[in-house]
Design a protein around this motif. Structure first.
Motif, PDB file in Angstrom:
ATOM      1  N   LEU A   1       0.803  -0.949  -0.004  1.00  0.00           N
ATOM      2  CA  LEU A   1      -0.158  -0.105   0.037  1.00  0.00           C
ATOM      3  C   LEU A   1       0.881   1.156   0.099  1.00  0.00           C
ATOM      4  O   LEU A   1       0.754   2.067  -0.818  1.00  0.00           O
ATOM      5  CB  LEU A   1      -0.903  -0.074   1.031  1.00  0.00           C
ATOM      6  N   VAL A   2       1.908   1.220   0.947  1.00  0.00           N
ATOM      7  CA  VAL A   2       2.578   2.527   0.668  1.00  0.00           C
ATOM      8  C   VAL A   2       3.514   2.599  -0.471  1.00  0.00           C
ATOM      9  O   VAL A   2       3.939   1.542  -0.966  1.00  0.00           O
ATOM     10  CB  VAL A   2       3.500   2.499   2.241  1.00  0.00           C
ATOM     11  N   PRO A   3       4.047   3.868  -0.830  1.00  0.00           N
ATOM     12  CA  PRO A   3       5.096   3.855  -2.065  1.00  0.00           C
ATOM     13  C   PRO A   3       6.196   3.001  -1.816  1.00  0.00           C
ATOM     14  O   PRO A   3       6.894   3.010  -0.591  1.00  0.00           O
ATOM     15  CB  PRO A   3       5.252   5.428  -2.212  1.00  0.00           C
ATOM     16  N   ALA A   4       6.480   2.270  -2.671  1.00  0.00           N
ATOM     17  CA  ALA A   4       7.681   1.467  -2.684  1.00  0.00           C
ATOM     18  C   ALA A   4       8.940   2.298  -2.615  1.00  0.00           C
ATOM     19  O   ALA A   4       9.775   1.681  -1.815  1.00  0.00           O
ATOM     20  CB  ALA A   4       7.755   0.631  -4.035  1.00  0.00           C
ATOM     21  N   MET A   5       8.942   3.459  -3.159  1.00  0.00           N
ATOM     22  CA  MET A   5      10.206   4.332  -2.742  1.00  0.00           C
ATOM     23  C   MET A   5      10.232   4.627  -1.440  1.00  0.00           C
ATOM     24  O   MET A   5      11.561   4.447  -0.976  1.00  0.00           O
ATOM     25  CB  MET A   5       9.809   5.493  -3.315  1.00  0.00           C
ATOM     26  N   THR A   6       9.453   4.708  -0.768  1.00  0.00           N
ATOM     27  CA  THR A   6       9.740   4.970   0.877  1.00  0.00           C
ATOM     28  C   THR A   6      10.557   4.118   1.513  1.00  0.00           C
ATOM     29  O   THR A   6      11.404   4.619   2.319  1.00  0.00           O
ATOM     30  CB  THR A   6       8.261   5.033   1.618  1.00  0.00           C
ATOM     31  N   PHE A   7      10.198   2.669   1.536  1.00  0.00           N
ATOM     32  CA  PHE A   7      11.262   1.967   2.346  1.00  0.00           C
ATOM     33  C   PHE A   7      12.335   1.302   1.054  1.00  0.00           C
ATOM     34  O   PHE A   7      13.539   0.881   1.834  1.00  0.00           O
ATOM     35  CB  PHE A   7      10.504   0.527   2.826  1.00  0.00           C
ATOM     36  N   SER A   8      12.354   1.456  -0.056  1.00  0.00           N
ATOM     37  CA  SER A   8      13.468   0.867  -0.690  1.00  0.00           C
ATOM     38  C   SER A   8      14.652   1.729  -0.857  1.00  0.00           C
ATOM     39  O   SER A   8      15.676   1.113  -0.944  1.00  0.00           O
ATOM     40  CB  SER A   8      12.884   0.545  -2.123  1.00  0.00           C
ATOM     41  N   MET A   9      14.399   3.122  -0.700  1.00  0.00           N
ATOM     42  CA  MET A   9      15.516   4.139  -0.610  1.00  0.00           C
ATOM     43  C   MET A   9      16.500   3.770   0.610  1.00  0.00           C
ATOM     44  O   MET A   9      17.661   3.837   0.452  1.00  0.00           O
ATOM     45  CB  MET A   9      15.106   5.475  -0.932  1.00  0.00           C
ATOM     46  N   GLY A  10      15.739   3.759   1.604  1.00  0.00           N
ATOM     47  CA  GLY A  10      16.304   3.345   2.959  1.00  0.00           C
ATOM     48  C   GLY A  10      17.223   1.944   2.861  1.00  0.00           C
ATOM     49  O   GLY A  10      18.363   1.617   3.154  1.00  0.00           O
ATOM     50  N   LEU A  11      16.501   0.879   2.208  1.00  0.00           N
ATOM     51  CA  LEU A  11      16.919  -0.409   2.020  1.00  0.00           C
ATOM     52  C   LEU A  11      18.125  -0.447   1.089  1.00  0.00           C
ATOM     53  O   LEU A  11      19.303  -1.105   1.379  1.00  0.00           O
ATOM     54  CB  LEU A  11      15.822  -1.270   1.209  1.00  0.00           C
ATOM     55  N   HIS A  12      18.027   0.390   0.095  1.00  0.00           N
ATOM     56  CA  HIS A  12      19.240   0.570  -0.969  1.00  0.00           C
ATOM     57  C   HIS A  12      20.459   0.874  -0.003  1.00  0.00           C
ATOM     58  O   HIS A  12      21.532   0.218  -0.319  1.00  0.00           O
ATOM     59  CB  HIS A  12      19.050   1.851  -1.971  1.00  0.00           C
ATOM     60  N   PHE A  13      20.553   1.756   0.914  1.00  0.00           N
ATOM     61  CA  PHE A  13      21.622   2.101   1.684  1.00  0.00           C
ATOM     62  C   PHE A  13      22.353   0.721   2.507  1.00  0.00           C
ATOM     63  O   PHE A  13      23.223   0.687   2.572  1.00  0.00           O
ATOM     64  CB  PHE A  13      21.380   3.094   2.849  1.00  0.00           C
ATOM     65  N   ILE A  14      21.181   0.094   3.098  1.00  0.00           N
ATOM     66  CA  ILE A  14      21.670  -1.176   3.764  1.00  0.00           C
ATOM     67  C   ILE A  14      22.147  -2.065   2.885  1.00  0.00           C
ATOM     68  O   ILE A  14      23.418  -2.649   3.082  1.00  0.00           O
ATOM     69  CB  ILE A  14      20.419  -1.919   4.236  1.00  0.00           C
ATOM     70  N   PHE A  15      21.676  -2.347   1.471  1.00  0.00           N
ATOM     71  CA  PHE A  15      22.257  -3.293   0.620  1.00  0.00           C
ATOM     72  C   PHE A  15      23.530  -2.864   0.199  1.00  0.00           C
ATOM     73  O   PHE A  15      24.259  -3.924  -0.082  1.00  0.00           O
ATOM     74  CB  PHE A  15      21.249  -3.273  -0.587  1.00  0.00           C
ATOM     75  N   ILE A  16      23.813  -1.477   0.012  1.00  0.00           N
ATOM     76  CA  ILE A  16      24.905  -1.056  -0.268  1.00  0.00           C
ATOM     77  C   ILE A  16      26.023  -1.573   0.709  1.00  0.00           C
ATOM     78  O   ILE A  16      27.194  -2.381   0.250  1.00  0.00           O
ATOM     79  CB  ILE A  16      25.342   0.437  -0.644  1.00  0.00           C
ATOM     80  N   LYS A  17      25.774  -1.549   2.002  1.00  0.00           N
ATOM     81  CA  LYS A  17      26.638  -1.716   3.300  1.00  0.00           C
ATOM     82  C   LYS A  17      26.853  -3.353   3.167  1.00  0.00           C
ATOM     83  O   LYS A  17      28.049  -3.678   3.291  1.00  0.00           O
ATOM     84  CB  LYS A  17      26.155  -1.437   4.337  1.00  0.00           C
ATOM     85  N   ILE A  18      25.852  -3.992   2.892  1.00  0.00           N
ATOM     86  CA  ILE A  18      26.338  -5.449   2.896  1.00  0.00           C
ATOM     87  C   ILE A  18      26.472  -6.297   1.507  1.00  0.00           C
ATOM     88  O   ILE A  18      26.335  -7.461   1.426  1.00  0.00           O
ATOM     89  CB  ILE A  18      24.942  -6.519   3.757  1.00  0.00           C
ATOM     90  N   GLY A  19      26.459  -5.479   0.333  1.00  0.00           N
ATOM     91  CA  GLY A  19      26.895  -6.114  -0.741  1.00  0.00           C
ATOM     92  C   GLY A  19      25.786  -6.587  -1.645  1.00  0.00           C
ATOM     93  O   GLY A  19      26.236  -7.387  -2.579  1.00  0.00           O
ATOM     94  N   LEU A  20      24.441  -6.078  -1.362  1.00  0.00           N
ATOM     95  CA  LEU A  20      23.388  -6.758  -1.971  1.00  0.00           C
ATOM     96  C   LEU A  20      23.061  -5.617  -3.113  1.00  0.00           C
ATOM     97  O   LEU A  20      22.170  -6.279  -4.000  1.00  0.00           O
ATOM     98  CB  LEU A  20      22.175  -7.235  -1.077  1.00  0.00           C
ATOM     99  N   ALA A  21      23.733  -4.815  -3.018  1.00  0.00           N
ATOM    100  CA  ALA A  21      23.072  -3.616  -4.237  1.00  0.00           C
ATOM    101  C   ALA A  21      23.927  -4.080  -5.451  1.00  0.00           C
ATOM    102  O   ALA A  21      24.758  -4.806  -5.538  1.00  0.00           O
ATOM    103  CB  ALA A  21      23.506  -2.253  -3.856  1.00  0.00           C
ATOM    104  N   ASP A  22      23.215  -3.849  -6.479  1.00  0.00           N
ATOM    105  CA  ASP A  22      23.616  -4.158  -7.905  1.00  0.00           C
ATOM    106  C   ASP A  22      23.607  -5.646  -8.041  1.00  0.00           C
ATOM    107  O   ASP A  22      24.534  -6.218  -8.840  1.00  0.00           O
ATOM    108  CB  ASP A  22      24.794  -3.713  -8.188  1.00  0.00           C
ATOM    109  N   THR A  23      22.910  -6.590  -7.407  1.00  0.00           N
ATOM    110  CA  THR A  23      23.095  -7.902  -7.372  1.00  0.00           C
ATOM    111  C   THR A  23      21.447  -8.570  -7.697  1.00  0.00           C
ATOM    112  O   THR A  23      20.663  -7.666  -7.559  1.00  0.00           O
ATOM    113  CB  THR A  23      23.655  -8.652  -6.349  1.00  0.00           C
ATOM    114  N   ILE A  24      21.463  -9.546  -8.396  1.00  0.00           N
ATOM    115  CA  ILE A  24      20.336 -10.413  -8.729  1.00  0.00           C
ATOM    116  C   ILE A  24      19.588 -10.622  -7.299  1.00  0.00           C
ATOM    117  O   ILE A  24      18.377 -10.423  -7.231  1.00  0.00           O
ATOM    118  CB  ILE A  24      20.452 -11.414  -9.685  1.00  0.00           C
ATOM    119  N   PRO A  25      20.179 -11.210  -6.396  1.00  0.00           N
ATOM    120  CA  PRO A  25      19.471 -11.564  -5.360  1.00  0.00           C
ATOM    121  C   PRO A  25      19.099 -10.318  -4.638  1.00  0.00           C
ATOM    122  O   PRO A  25      17.710 -10.438  -3.799  1.00  0.00           O
ATOM    123  CB  PRO A  25      20.467 -12.392  -4.263  1.00  0.00           C
TER     124      PRO A  25
END
Lengths: 260, 287
Positions: free
Chosen positions: A103-127
């Motif tokens: 229901l809530v805009p996907a942007m709202t949590f995914s942009m925070g998540l992006h930062f976490i994903f960069i830290k743990i190496g999940l950004a730019d990956t298929i998983p």
């Protein structure tokens, strides 16, 4: 004929665009102010000469979308049973909270998540892409499975347990066959959501995860309308083909088990 | 809560907390100036103050609300009318409704492309008007897209939204006991009265959920505004994108503050709308 207005409205809204896409795909040079294009196969030839990027994008999107369907199914099947049959304090609140990611805009949590994903190496990956797509689409699977369980009731399962079947046998032999239509319905929606998403794949995939929407995007803003139309048609054809296959597989499965 | 219940819910609750809650918590933290790649590391409400004082923000919010409201209301209305029209058809003919699946399957990006093809200045509608002599050049065609009116975006959201509403409302309508309608008619209710007192109340829950979903989707969506939208004033999502990707890193809390406010609005809207729908339902029943 009194049903003509409905049919005309449906045709104008949904059939005309497809006809225009087909014409545009067959006539890359179709431009203002012609009303009828001069047909040629240039677009198809262009694609046939360099099919690489097109096929990579298609395979990428198909791959992560199907993986998203599998992951959402694994995430929701037990919780759906709990929500359908269990009763506990705060159940309504929990159900409401669990629907929020759709229901809530996907942007709202995914942009925070992006930062976490960069830290743990999940950004730019298929998983990483699969995880974030599962988050926005699992509510549809959860709703479908919860409804499926409620419609099925728990009597069959209790009966089989009384007759000595193990939990796994009950699931595989009793519940799953009855739940298949709900899984197919939820899976279709999850697939469509994942397959059509542009922004999240672009954000989390960072351009290194090949996607069909990412392939289409530059085409529609460029002047190559013929190729854009061709790719859009493929967008229509791929899910339809998948749904037909799904329908056939389900039909054969039920016939084999003599449930139909 | 029982331990067994908790264990059953775990496959969903764990990823929910790790991805959804954690992502949202970080968006909130960054909006307050914490956990940034660069920053002072002290919590502050300055970014929210900046937002509230920016008149362009109010414009963006207005456009987002306008586009979301018109497209969601239009989709629910169109979907309901189509569902009722299909319902009255003989079952064989009813299958023509399957063409609406085109709108469900096509991604938002592709639907935006269709709107460009039809309504662009050198698009099909413009060509048709030229051929019929109503306009003499593409410049005379009224500029529909990229004008700040949001009209092109609304068109695209309608193509996606009408079949969605049709699906939800049709599911209720086609599974509906016709004898209820027949009884009402036999007891002397006119077609309009039957619709108002028998059919509509049963469709309302599906109409309300379709409206909430479509409204919130359009409010926060990115794909369609990115293709068809305009940068001034621009939907809220486009503004977030601009700040996040195109400006300096020290502006990032501003983007995160917009996102936090959008999240709060979406959550509150869904909750209050549900209350409001339940209240209306109770009020109808009393009448």
């Amino acid at each position: 004929m009194r049903h003509a207005p409905t049919i005309i409205a449906l045709a104008l809204m949904f059939l005309l665009p497809v006809v225009v896409l087909i014409l545009q795909a067959g006539a890359p040079g179709w431009r203002f102010p012609e009303l009828w294009p001069e047909l040629s196969l240039d677009g198809l030839r262009f694609l046939a000469a360099r099919p690489g990027p097109f096929l990579t994008a298609l395979a990428g999107s198909l791959g992560y979308s199907l993986a998203t369907v599998a992951l959402t199914l694994a995430m929701t099947i037990l919780p759906a049973q709990v929500l359908a049959f269990g009763s506990f304090a705060g159940k309504n609140l929990l159900e409401g909270l669990l629907l929020l990611p759709a229901l809530v805009p996907a942007m709202t949590f995914s942009m925070g998540l992006h930062f976490i994903f960069i830290k743990i190496g999940l950004a730019d990956t298929i998983p990483g892409v699969i995880l974030v797509l599962s988050m926005i689409s699992y509510p549809y699977m959860l709703r479908a499975l919860t409804t499926g369980y409620s419609l099925m009731g728990r009597e069959y399962g209790i009966c089989a347990r009384n007759l000595g079947a193990s939990k796994w046998t009950v699931f595989l032999e009793v519940e799953m066959p009855l739940l298949l239509p709900a899984m197919a319905a939820g899976g279709s929606v999850v697939f469509l959501v994942a397959f059509s998403e542009y922004f999240l794949v672009f954000l989390i995939g960072g351009g290194s995860v090949a996607s069909f929407t990412g392939y289409l995007f530059p085409l529609i803003t460029s002047s190559n309308r013929g190729l854009g139309a061709l790719v859009t048609l493929a967008f229509l054809a791929v899910p339809i083909a998948l749904f037909i296959v799904l329908e056939l597989v389900l039909y054969r499965y039920y016939r084999k088990r003599r449930m139909r | 809560m029982h331990r067994r219940t908790l264990r059953g819910l775990a496959p969903l609750l764990l990823p929910y907390c790790a991805l959804f809650c954690a992502g949202m918590a970080l968006t909130l933290a960054q909006s307050l100036g914490l956990f940034l790649p660069l920053g002072t590391g002290e919590a502050t409400l300055d970014h929210y103050r900046t937002l509230l004082q920016d008149p362009a923000m109010a414009q963006s919010l207005g456009l987002s609300l306008f586009v979301a409201l018109v497209s969601a209301a239009g989709s629910v209305l169109g979907g309901t009318v189509l569902a009722l029209a299909l319902w009255r058809m003989p079952p064989g003919l009813r299958r023509v409704g399957v063409v609406s699946k085109v709108g469900l399957i096509l991604p938002h990006v592709a639907v935006a492309f269709l709107v460009l093809l039809f309504l662009g200045r050198t698009g099909l509608v413009s060509s048709a008007l030229f051929q019929t002599g109503l306009i003499a050049s593409p410049e005379e065609f009224p500029n529909i897209l990229h004008t700040g009116s949001g009209l092109g975006m609304i068109m695209a959201f309608l193509i996606k939204g009408v079949p969605f509403a049709l699906l939800l409302i049709g599911a209720v309508l086609f599974g509906f006991d016709v004898r209820l309608v027949q009884t009402a008619r036999m007891l002397g209710a006119g077609p309009w009265r039957t619709f108002w007192s028998v059919t509509l109340p049963r469709l309302l829950p599906a109409m309300h959920s379709a409206f909430i979903i479509l409204f919130l989707y359009a409010f926060g969506s990115f794909d369609i505004p990115f293709v068809l939208g305009e940068s001034h004033p621009g939907m809220l999502s486009i503004r977030v994108y601009d700040i996040f990707f195109q400006r300096d890193l020290d502006q990032r809390p501003l983007a995160m503050a917009i996102l936090t406010l959008m999240f709060l609005f979406a959550g509150l809207f869904a909750m209050l709308y549900n209350r409001f729908a339940a209240y209306l339902d109770g009020w109808r029943r009393k009448l």
